[in-house]
Scaffold this motif. Structure first.
Motif, PDB file in Angstrom:
ATOM      1  N   ILE A   1      33.880  44.829  49.320  1.00  0.00           N
ATOM      2  CA  ILE A   1      32.995  45.993  49.175  1.00  0.00           C
ATOM      3  C   ILE A   1      31.620  45.546  48.698  1.00  0.00           C
ATOM      4  O   ILE A   1      30.586  45.924  49.257  1.00  0.00           O
ATOM      5  CB  ILE A   1      33.605  47.009  48.196  1.00  0.00           C
ATOM      6  CG1 ILE A   1      34.901  47.592  48.746  1.00  0.00           C
ATOM      7  CG2 ILE A   1      32.603  48.140  47.910  1.00  0.00           C
ATOM      8  CD1 ILE A   1      35.673  48.415  47.733  1.00  0.00           C
ATOM      9  N   GLU A   2      31.605  44.750  47.635  1.00  0.00           N
ATOM     10  CA  GLU A   2      30.339  44.315  47.048  1.00  0.00           C
ATOM     11  C   GLU A   2      29.481  43.573  48.062  1.00  0.00           C
ATOM     12  O   GLU A   2      28.299  43.883  48.246  1.00  0.00           O
ATOM     13  CB  GLU A   2      30.617  43.408  45.851  1.00  0.00           C
ATOM     14  CG  GLU A   2      29.352  42.856  45.189  1.00  0.00           C
ATOM     15  CD  GLU A   2      29.666  41.772  44.181  1.00  0.00           C
ATOM     16  OE1 GLU A   2      29.364  41.968  42.989  1.00  0.00           O
ATOM     17  OE2 GLU A   2      30.225  40.722  44.583  1.00  0.00           O
ATOM     18  N   LYS A   3      30.050  42.589  48.740  1.00  0.00           N
ATOM     19  CA  LYS A   3      29.257  41.763  49.654  1.00  0.00           C
ATOM     20  C   LYS A   3      28.821  42.533  50.895  1.00  0.00           C
ATOM     21  O   LYS A   3      27.750  42.263  51.447  1.00  0.00           O
ATOM     22  CB  LYS A   3      30.039  40.504  50.050  1.00  0.00           C
ATOM     23  CG  LYS A   3      30.417  39.615  48.861  1.00  0.00           C
ATOM     24  CD  LYS A   3      29.206  39.256  47.992  1.00  0.00           C
ATOM     25  CE  LYS A   3      29.617  38.363  46.836  1.00  0.00           C
ATOM     26  NZ  LYS A   3      28.491  38.079  45.916  1.00  0.00           N
TER      27      LYS A   3
ATOM     28  N   GLN B   1      33.347  34.339  41.100  1.00  0.00           N
ATOM     29  CA  GLN B   1      32.053  34.455  40.424  1.00  0.00           C
ATOM     30  C   GLN B   1      32.249  34.657  38.930  1.00  0.00           C
ATOM     31  O   GLN B   1      33.192  35.337  38.498  1.00  0.00           O
ATOM     32  CB  GLN B   1      31.276  35.661  40.972  1.00  0.00           C
ATOM     33  CG  GLN B   1      30.530  35.402  42.246  1.00  0.00           C
ATOM     34  CD  GLN B   1      29.712  36.602  42.678  1.00  0.00           C
ATOM     35  OE1 GLN B   1      29.490  36.788  43.852  1.00  0.00           O
ATOM     36  NE2 GLN B   1      29.263  37.409  41.735  1.00  0.00           N
ATOM     37  N   SER B   2      31.336  34.096  38.140  1.00  0.00           N
ATOM     38  CA  SER B   2      31.414  34.281  36.688  1.00  0.00           C
ATOM     39  C   SER B   2      30.594  35.470  36.219  1.00  0.00           C
ATOM     40  O   SER B   2      30.709  35.878  35.065  1.00  0.00           O
ATOM     41  CB  SER B   2      30.941  33.008  35.968  1.00  0.00           C
ATOM     42  OG  SER B   2      29.604  32.714  36.312  1.00  0.00           O
ATOM     43  N   THR B   3      29.759  36.037  37.091  1.00  0.00           N
ATOM     44  CA  THR B   3      28.966  37.213  36.736  1.00  0.00           C
ATOM     45  C   THR B   3      29.486  38.424  37.496  1.00  0.00           C
ATOM     46  O   THR B   3      29.959  38.306  38.625  1.00  0.00           O
ATOM     47  CB  THR B   3      27.483  37.016  37.082  1.00  0.00           C
ATOM     48  OG1 THR B   3      27.361  36.766  38.495  1.00  0.00           O
ATOM     49  CG2 THR B   3      26.899  35.844  36.327  1.00  0.00           C
ATOM     50  N   GLY B   4      29.398  39.574  36.853  1.00  0.00           N
ATOM     51  CA  GLY B   4      29.824  40.800  37.506  1.00  0.00           C
ATOM     52  C   GLY B   4      31.319  40.889  37.717  1.00  0.00           C
ATOM     53  O   GLY B   4      31.790  41.635  38.587  1.00  0.00           O
ATOM     54  N   ARG B   5      32.105  40.137  36.955  1.00  0.00           N
ATOM     55  CA  ARG B   5      33.556  40.130  37.098  1.00  0.00           C
ATOM     56  C   ARG B   5      34.209  40.231  35.722  1.00  0.00           C
ATOM     57  O   ARG B   5      33.783  39.576  34.771  1.00  0.00           O
ATOM     58  CB  ARG B   5      34.044  38.833  37.766  1.00  0.00           C
ATOM     59  CG  ARG B   5      33.386  38.506  39.109  1.00  0.00           C
ATOM     60  CD  ARG B   5      33.876  39.421  40.202  1.00  0.00           C
ATOM     61  NE  ARG B   5      33.365  38.999  41.504  1.00  0.00           N
ATOM     62  CZ  ARG B   5      32.281  39.525  42.053  1.00  0.00           C
ATOM     63  NH1 ARG B   5      31.583  40.451  41.413  1.00  0.00           N
ATOM     64  NH2 ARG B   5      31.895  39.140  43.264  1.00  0.00           N
ATOM     65  N   ASP B   6      35.245  41.033  35.629  1.00  0.00           N
ATOM     66  CA  ASP B   6      36.009  41.123  34.388  1.00  0.00           C
ATOM     67  C   ASP B   6      37.455  41.456  34.752  1.00  0.00           C
ATOM     68  O   ASP B   6      37.732  42.559  35.217  1.00  0.00           O
ATOM     69  CB  ASP B   6      35.434  42.206  33.471  1.00  0.00           C
ATOM     70  CG  ASP B   6      36.028  42.146  32.073  1.00  0.00           C
ATOM     71  OD1 ASP B   6      36.841  41.228  31.815  1.00  0.00           O
ATOM     72  OD2 ASP B   6      35.692  43.010  31.249  1.00  0.00           O
ATOM     73  N   PRO B   7      38.372  40.484  34.617  1.00  0.00           N
ATOM     74  CA  PRO B   7      38.178  39.157  34.043  1.00  0.00           C
ATOM     75  C   PRO B   7      37.615  38.174  35.061  1.00  0.00           C
ATOM     76  O   PRO B   7      37.617  38.436  36.263  1.00  0.00           O
ATOM     77  CB  PRO B   7      39.597  38.756  33.642  1.00  0.00           C
ATOM     78  CG  PRO B   7      40.450  39.422  34.679  1.00  0.00           C
ATOM     79  CD  PRO B   7      39.784  40.756  34.954  1.00  0.00           C
TER      80      PRO B   7
ATOM     81  N   ALA C   1      25.436  49.428  39.776  1.00  0.00           N
ATOM     82  CA  ALA C   1      25.521  49.697  41.217  1.00  0.00           C
ATOM     83  C   ALA C   1      24.190  49.529  41.928  1.00  0.00           C
ATOM     84  O   ALA C   1      24.138  49.631  43.156  1.00  0.00           O
ATOM     85  CB  ALA C   1      26.037  51.120  41.451  1.00  0.00           C
ATOM     86  N   ALA C   2      23.123  49.239  41.204  1.00  0.00           N
ATOM     87  CA  ALA C   2      21.775  49.288  41.782  1.00  0.00           C
ATOM     88  C   ALA C   2      21.636  48.443  43.034  1.00  0.00           C
ATOM     89  O   ALA C   2      20.967  48.840  43.991  1.00  0.00           O
ATOM     90  CB  ALA C   2      20.747  48.865  40.734  1.00  0.00           C
ATOM     91  N   ARG C   3      22.259  47.256  43.056  1.00  0.00           N
ATOM     92  CA  ARG C   3      22.119  46.385  44.228  1.00  0.00           C
ATOM     93  C   ARG C   3      22.982  46.855  45.394  1.00  0.00           C
ATOM     94  O   ARG C   3      22.717  46.502  46.549  1.00  0.00           O
ATOM     95  CB  ARG C   3      22.494  44.942  43.868  1.00  0.00           C
ATOM     96  CG  ARG C   3      21.508  44.281  42.914  1.00  0.00           C
ATOM     97  CD  ARG C   3      21.898  42.846  42.632  1.00  0.00           C
ATOM     98  NE  ARG C   3      21.900  42.026  43.838  1.00  0.00           N
ATOM     99  CZ  ARG C   3      22.951  41.338  44.285  1.00  0.00           C
ATOM    100  NH1 ARG C   3      24.095  41.384  43.613  1.00  0.00           N
ATOM    101  NH2 ARG C   3      22.864  40.605  45.368  1.00  0.00           N
ATOM    102  N   MET C   4      24.000  47.641  45.116  1.00  0.00           N
ATOM    103  CA  MET C   4      24.885  48.116  46.178  1.00  0.00           C
ATOM    104  C   MET C   4      24.457  49.473  46.722  1.00  0.00           C
ATOM    105  O   MET C   4      24.468  49.717  47.927  1.00  0.00           O
ATOM    106  CB  MET C   4      26.327  48.195  45.666  1.00  0.00           C
ATOM    107  CG  MET C   4      26.968  46.838  45.449  1.00  0.00           C
ATOM    108  SD  MET C   4      28.758  46.969  45.173  1.00  0.00           S
ATOM    109  CE  MET C   4      28.776  47.363  43.427  1.00  0.00           C
ATOM    110  N   HIS C   5      24.082  50.362  45.776  1.00  0.00           N
ATOM    111  CA  HIS C   5      23.678  51.708  46.172  1.00  0.00           C
ATOM    112  C   HIS C   5      22.850  52.308  45.031  1.00  0.00           C
ATOM    113  O   HIS C   5      23.257  52.245  43.875  1.00  0.00           O
ATOM    114  CB  HIS C   5      24.906  52.583  46.462  1.00  0.00           C
ATOM    115  CG  HIS C   5      24.559  53.947  46.963  1.00  0.00           C
ATOM    116  ND1 HIS C   5      24.350  54.205  48.301  1.00  0.00           N
ATOM    117  CD2 HIS C   5      24.378  55.130  46.322  1.00  0.00           C
ATOM    118  CE1 HIS C   5      24.058  55.484  48.464  1.00  0.00           C
ATOM    119  NE2 HIS C   5      24.059  56.062  47.274  1.00  0.00           N
TER     120      HIS C   5
END
Length: 302
Positions: free
Chosen positions: A15-17, A38-44, A115-119
């Motif tokens: 979805i993100e990409k 990825q280490s950013t935008g991911r939890d965990p 969400a700014a970069r996605m929508h």
């Protein structure tokens, strides 16, 4: 629909990409593995191998949520999601569901920022409206609004495609370096619970301010600064985190008067998980200047 941890991570990444880098979408196996790890935008944060990614794709296939594509003249298979066809989700709905899959429960304000970069959402109210449409989806609720937790100012929303990776012990394996030690401080600041935030400071903590050369030493001095910050900053929010071993980096945005600013909290923890070293950096210079002036007034009033 109950997806495995790998299935949820793979779907969230697709979805993100698809929304942020459409020119490089669908994703090859290598690109999808990199997106999952990825280490950013991911939890965990996870450390998936090829088998984990294949397991995620296989988990999505019975629900017809993915398809395989081949570029013209290429024999490399690529994977795309099928949310628009199967669940009739528009880009705004996809963006919010993707964020919840990748980062766990979040408030509408956090979702709007992330969400700014996605929508682009023009308001938090619009985010809440889209979440409501997902909660009332004709194929069954895809998200839910959770009761406000103690110490939090806002209720959070969560997806319903499986247990939260952040709330259970059975999720995907976390990166060996990620510890989540920052989470209690992060959540307390987000909730404006300054007593709890200050309780995370070691007694001999060192605080380095962006405004003065000499560091502040000790919990009492640092607590005074943090309480003054709470009076000066408006619309403060953490927008991203990095977590590795005994250190964490918390990226934030805020406003002081008519000045918008960005900054980072650099945290180092002792063996007991207490914050022993706390450094703040702020940009741009106009924002830092506004902070200095506001802090001077706040501290003069204490």
């Amino acid at each position: 629909m109950r997806l495995s941890p790998q299935g949820r991570r793979v779907l969230g990444c697709l979805i993100e990409k698809s929304l942020t880098t459409p020119d490089h979408y669908p994703l090859s196996a290598n690109a999808l593995r990199s997106a999952c790890n990825q280490s950013t935008g991911r939890d965990p944060v996870v450390d998936y191998g090829d088998d984990d990614v294949r397991a995620g794709i296989d988990d999505l296939k019975p629900h017809q949520l993915v398809r395989t594509e081949y570029a013209r003249g290429s024999h490399v298979p690529k994977t795309a999601h099928r949310l628009a066809e199967q669940l009739d989700l528009d880009p705004a709905q996809q963006a919010l569901l993707g964020l919840l899959l990748l980062r766990g429960p979040q408030t509408p304000a956090e979702l709007r920022t992330r969400a700014a970069r996605m929508h682009e959402f023009s308001s938090t109210e619009l985010v809440e409206a889209v979440l409501g449409s997902l909660a009332a989806h004709r194929f069954g609720p895809l998200v839910e609004r959770r009761d406000r937790e103690p110490g939090r100012r806002e209720a959070r929303w969560a997806h319903l495609l499986g247990p939260d990776d952040t709330d259970t012990q059975g999720g995907p394996p976390a990166s060996a370096g990620a510890t989540g030690r920052y989470r209690r401080f992060h959540d307390a600041v987000t909730a404006a619970d300054w007593d709890t935030a200050i309780d995370q400071l070691a007694r001999d903590v060192t605080f380095r301010s962006p405004a003065v050369h000499q560091p502040y030493e000790g919990r009492l001095a640092t607590a005074t600064i943090l309480r003054a910050v709470a009076r000066v900053f408006e619309d403060f929010r953490y927008v991203d985190t990095f977590d590795e071993g005994d250190r964490a980096v918390l990226l934030f945005e805020a406003r002081v008067g008519d000045r918008d600013l960005q900054g980072i909290d650099l945290l180092r923890f002792d063996d007991d998980g207490m914050i022993i070293d706390f450094t703040v950096m702020i940009r741009p210079l106009s924002g830092l200047t506004a902070v200095v002036e506001g802090m001077r007034a706040a501290l003069d009033g204490t």
